[in-house]
Write a protein that holds these residues in place. Sequence first.
Motif, PDB file in Angstrom:
ATOM      1  N   ILE A 428      -1.057  -7.409  -8.327  1.00 38.08           N
ATOM      2  CA  ILE A 428      -2.521  -6.607  -7.741  1.00 38.08           C
ATOM      3  C   ILE A 428      -2.255  -5.902  -6.388  1.00 38.08           C
ATOM      4  O   ILE A 428      -2.463  -4.652  -6.965  1.00 38.08           O
ATOM      5  CB  ILE A 428      -3.385  -7.904  -6.760  1.00 38.08           C
ATOM      6  N   SER A 429      -0.509  -6.194  -5.536  1.00 36.80           N
ATOM      7  CA  SER A 429      -0.168  -4.075  -5.000  1.00 36.80           C
ATOM      8  C   SER A 429       0.391  -3.634  -6.367  1.00 36.80           C
ATOM      9  O   SER A 429       0.024  -1.953  -6.432  1.00 36.80           O
ATOM     10  CB  SER A 429       1.170  -4.548  -4.432  1.00 36.80           C
ATOM     11  N   GLY A 430       0.930  -3.916  -7.346  1.00 38.14           N
ATOM     12  CA  GLY A 430       1.255  -2.862  -8.255  1.00 38.14           C
ATOM     13  C   GLY A 430       0.373  -2.002  -9.268  1.00 38.14           C
ATOM     14  O   GLY A 430       0.675  -0.753  -9.569  1.00 38.14           O
ATOM     15  N   LYS A 436      -2.025   5.004  -5.728  1.00 33.27           N
ATOM     16  CA  LYS A 436      -1.281   5.919  -4.549  1.00 33.27           C
ATOM     17  C   LYS A 436      -0.262   5.074  -4.270  1.00 33.27           C
ATOM     18  O   LYS A 436       0.250   4.206  -4.218  1.00 33.27           O
ATOM     19  CB  LYS A 436      -1.947   5.342  -3.024  1.00 33.27           C
ATOM     20  N   GLN A 437       1.075   5.640  -4.906  1.00 33.82           N
ATOM     21  CA  GLN A 437       2.508   4.637  -5.137  1.00 33.82           C
ATOM     22  C   GLN A 437       3.131   4.605  -4.114  1.00 33.82           C
ATOM     23  O   GLN A 437       4.165   3.329  -3.842  1.00 33.82           O
ATOM     24  CB  GLN A 437       3.164   5.333  -5.725  1.00 33.82           C
ATOM     25  N   ASP A 438       2.784   5.289  -2.455  1.00 31.16           N
ATOM     26  CA  ASP A 438       3.667   4.303  -0.967  1.00 31.16           C
ATOM     27  C   ASP A 438       2.619   3.775  -0.042  1.00 31.16           C
ATOM     28  O   ASP A 438       2.848   3.979   0.845  1.00 31.16           O
ATOM     29  CB  ASP A 438       4.388   5.904  -0.486  1.00 31.16           C
ATOM     30  N   ALA A 439       1.284   3.385  -0.725  1.00 28.59           N
ATOM     31  CA  ALA A 439       0.315   2.925  -0.083  1.00 28.59           C
ATOM     32  C   ALA A 439       0.565   1.446   0.605  1.00 28.59           C
ATOM     33  O   ALA A 439       2.133   0.403   0.289  1.00 28.59           O
ATOM     34  CB  ALA A 439      -0.704   2.155  -0.763  1.00 28.59           C
ATOM     35  N   SER A 440       0.265   2.033   1.896  1.00 25.21           N
ATOM     36  CA  SER A 440       0.438   0.736   2.947  1.00 25.21           C
ATOM     37  C   SER A 440      -0.329  -0.688   2.792  1.00 25.21           C
ATOM     38  O   SER A 440      -1.026  -0.486   2.482  1.00 25.21           O
ATOM     39  CB  SER A 440       1.419   1.159   4.028  1.00 25.21           C
ATOM     40  N   SER A 441       0.457  -1.592   3.643  1.00 25.50           N
ATOM     41  CA  SER A 441      -0.530  -2.881   3.560  1.00 25.50           C
ATOM     42  C   SER A 441      -1.818  -2.739   4.076  1.00 25.50           C
ATOM     43  O   SER A 441      -2.962  -2.795   3.817  1.00 25.50           O
ATOM     44  CB  SER A 441      -0.247  -3.612   4.379  1.00 25.50           C
ATOM     45  N   SER A 442      -1.978  -1.640   4.829  1.00 20.53           N
ATOM     46  CA  SER A 442      -3.146  -1.733   6.253  1.00 20.53           C
ATOM     47  C   SER A 442      -4.132  -0.758   4.938  1.00 20.53           C
ATOM     48  O   SER A 442      -5.099  -1.004   4.498  1.00 20.53           O
ATOM     49  CB  SER A 442      -2.752  -0.734   7.422  1.00 20.53           C
ATOM     50  N   THR A 486     -11.297  -0.220  -6.286  1.00 17.92           N
ATOM     51  CA  THR A 486     -10.152   0.043  -4.767  1.00 17.92           C
ATOM     52  C   THR A 486      -9.336   0.546  -5.407  1.00 17.92           C
ATOM     53  O   THR A 486      -8.524   1.522  -3.811  1.00 17.92           O
ATOM     54  CB  THR A 486      -9.026  -2.156  -4.274  1.00 17.92           C
ATOM     55  N   ARG A 487      -8.441   0.356  -6.607  1.00 20.49           N
ATOM     56  CA  ARG A 487      -7.421   1.656  -6.838  1.00 20.49           C
ATOM     57  C   ARG A 487      -7.463   2.976  -6.697  1.00 20.49           C
ATOM     58  O   ARG A 487      -7.337   3.935  -6.548  1.00 20.49           O
ATOM     59  CB  ARG A 487      -6.750   1.283  -8.306  1.00 20.49           C
ATOM     60  N   GLY A 488      -9.363   3.323  -6.863  1.00 20.71           N
ATOM     61  CA  GLY A 488      -9.630   4.861  -7.101  1.00 20.71           C
ATOM     62  C   GLY A 488     -10.001   5.163  -5.553  1.00 20.71           C
ATOM     63  O   GLY A 488      -9.791   7.138  -5.507  1.00 20.71           O
ATOM     64  N   SER A 492      -8.153   7.508  -0.721  1.00 15.81           N
ATOM     65  CA  SER A 492      -8.837   8.182  -0.322  1.00 15.81           C
ATOM     66  C   SER A 492      -9.100   9.712  -0.937  1.00 15.81           C
ATOM     67  O   SER A 492      -9.337  10.649  -0.180  1.00 15.81           O
ATOM     68  CB  SER A 492      -8.431   8.872   1.568  1.00 15.81           C
ATOM     69  N   PRO A 493      -9.709   9.733  -2.503  1.00 16.32           N
ATOM     70  CA  PRO A 493      -9.827  11.464  -2.306  1.00 16.32           C
ATOM     71  C   PRO A 493     -11.454  12.029  -1.846  1.00 16.32           C
ATOM     72  O   PRO A 493     -11.760  11.471  -1.273  1.00 16.32           O
ATOM     73  CB  PRO A 493     -10.137  10.685  -4.310  1.00 16.32           C
TER      74      PRO A 493
END
Length: 579
Positions: A428-430, A436-442, A486-488, A492-493
């Motif tokens: 799911i995280s992938g 956003k490649q560097d998306a954090s857990s938060s 969620t991916r979209g 925060s576009p």
Amino acid sequence: MITKAIGKYKLLVTAAILTMLIQVGATLWQPSYMKSILSVMANTALSTSGKIDRISGYGVALIVIAVIGLIGSVLNTITAAKIAQAVSADLRENTFRKIQTFSYEDVEKFKSENLVVRMTNDINQIQMLLMMIFQVLIRVPLLFVGAFVLSIITMPQLWWIIIVMVVLIVVVTGLSMRAMGPHFSAFQKLMDRINGIAKDNLRGARVVKSFVQEKNQEAKFDKESDDLFGHNLSVGYIFSTMIPAFTIISQLAIFVAILFVSTFITKSASFAQDQLGGIMSFIQYMMQIMFAIIMGGMMSMFASRGFVSMGRIAEVLDTKVSMIFDDVPDETLDGTIEFDHVSFAYPNDDEPMLKDVSFKINSGQMVGIVGATGAGKSTLAQLIPRLFDPTSGTVKVGGKDLRHVSKGTLKKNISIVLQKAILFSGTISGNLKQGKQDASSSEMDRAAQIAQAAEFINKLPDRYEANVEERGNNFSGGQKQRMSITRGIIKSPKILILDDSTSALDARSEKLVQDAFSQELKDTTTIIIAQKISSVVHADTILVMDEGRIVAQGNHKELVATSDVYQQIYATQKAKEEA
């Protein structure tokens, strides 16, 4: 294309050619020792012990030459394999990179299944071609010329036999190649069709089984498979006549050579002692010439398939990408969107899908787009992230013409969530980090909360590291749509486009998503394309489309009072809900 690709491996190419020369040299050298051995045996002036000593020396020399030839052959195979593997890997990577630069229009031009065949089967054919080039195709002319010259030097009286044999073999080979050419050309096209049928059948397995279409699918596959079988069978029939023809020609040449040598011996006693040993070498050189022509012909036939594949790969690599991005720095744009007299027609379509569309959306607005099926809603949405360029007119974001901003700027500022949720195998995280490649857990938690995906993700033992099967088959349609949303929104576009991407959600989940958007994405320009009026009733502005045009614009109350098209859609859906 191939020359450029091979140029990176000059050392390996040099090694392959040198080892090939060693192999050819050893092959051509051996018959001369056979001549010497027979000449010693026919020499009556030598004693038995003298003959044995000389023959032993020649025998040792033959063994040494054979070993040298064997070593050259092994090293040649190794270097040829390394070149073929390295070049094919480079071509595969370059082809994949090129495809990544394609626009939707470019992908549709080739078709996805066709591109898959080119990257797999066609690259494999080129790999085999490279192996043949450095193992056979270069060796064949060297062996042919060397054996031809040495055969004439060995038995100059029989030069014409060599010429006749060569002409006959070349004629047979040429006729065979001409007959096989069309079959090899048809192979790759049939492979494309078979791959397409198999791909459609596997992707649509549920539809096939639901409508009991297994027999029809089998019939379609069998037809293409039978065509491929027919072409392979035709090639087999041609081969079945080639080999016997080559054998007959070579055996006749040997018979004629021995017949004329026997005539020379009866006429001249000195010929028997001086030239008798040459007949064995002459015959061996004839066999080498025949082998060179046969191998060259056969490999050329197989190579023709490789050259067809080479052309198909070159077609991809040489394709001029239809959509070019300016090489300018990435920038942050605001969420304003403006269409200025935009028209658009899909490639090969005569009728435009969008016709003179003009409107402006202010930053931070929530805009709904509704209309009948085929009205052009999704097409309009796909012009905003520049998946297509308009046929005429201008699309602006943040006051900038999209044709003059960088690809990074578009990726940074615009997200689109499609109706058909596409997930990739992995985790799911992938999948979320594709947004956003560097998306954090938060950041993943926040986005999942807004899209109402946290509801089921938090119940999974591994949460964001949970496994995602191919095409997300281990999740329901609604879950896949929520993960796509969620991916979209994870980055925060400035602009978020939802192309009917809540269609699989139940009424409760859709209401929760809409409320979350209103609270959490106040500064984001949100465009909601929907079939249901209820999905856009809360929007600041609603665009009503009909037959590629915007026929009305306003909020829900205004459109119910003024727009006939909107009234019809609303009345129909309200009647269904009441029923």
